[in-house]
Design an enzyme around this catalytic site. Sequence first.
Site, short mmCIF file in Angstrom:
data_model
loop_
_atom_site.label_atom_id
_atom_site.label_comp_id
_atom_site.label_asym_id
_atom_site.label_seq_id
_atom_site.Cartn_x
_atom_site.Cartn_y
_atom_site.Cartn_z
CE LYS A 17 -4.94 -1.12 9.06
NZ LYS A 17 -4.83 -2.23 10.04
CE1 TYR A 48 -3.79 2.38 9.83
CE2 TYR A 48 -5.61 3.16 8.46
CZ TYR A 48 -5.15 2.46 9.56
OH TYR A 48 -6.03 1.83 10.41
#
Length: 256
Positions: free
Chosen positions: A165, A161
């Site tokens: 990002k 994740y």
Amino acid sequence: MSPSLPRTPSFRLEGKSALVAGASSGIGLGAAMALAEAGASVSLAARPSARLEEAADAIAREGYKARALPLDVADVRGTAEAVAASGPFDVLVNSAGIARHGAAVETTPEDFDAAFAVNVKGAYFLAQAVAKGLMAAKRPGSIITISSQMAHVGGIDRAVYSATKHAVEGFTKSMAIEWGPHGIRVNTICPTFIRTALTEQTFANPERVKWITDKIKLGRLGRVEDIMAAVVYLASDAAAMVTGTALMVDGGWTAD
């Protein structure tokens, strides 16, 4: 003689068309409501579902301009076609995203590819599609991607994740440089942990909740409402000189 006093630029969005991806729930739904309250005509986009239609109908019943636009950002070609047919959009809020949390040593190629397909590839090409429409119409605009504090730090079980990002922050800066001459601003909003249906699994773990609340200097979890004003700000003329940056809404997490 009295001085000529400056005036605060408007936060209002009347006459603006906005597209919010991932708008059927959570932060995306909050962003759609915020833009509608500010006067924009909002297209709520997400994969086709009854929940998407219900979200758009709920906003419309409040007296605002809202409609459902079914699309899957992971389908790059289909998304580009939908944006071209429905745009141009003055504002994009890309809140579509998925999380495949787990220990880095247990990451599978399938989880890695799934996260990057939506969080990076989908976000990238959705921004591209909206920018193309604005350029063709010779209109300025604001492109906002919901990133994360994890774009600036690491975290337990967040390797994939966080990687997605960090990638979002990279292309945001480059797009801002390229599209600035066209009057298109490109920014991210970086929330801390926000209580939504998707985060309930994390909050069910007392150890993780302690880790989170110890890191958030304001001492509480985030709420969808904490993101809504940030969306309106970046979408509006109040942020006319803001591009290529990340707006942290993290309760002080990254201040360390």
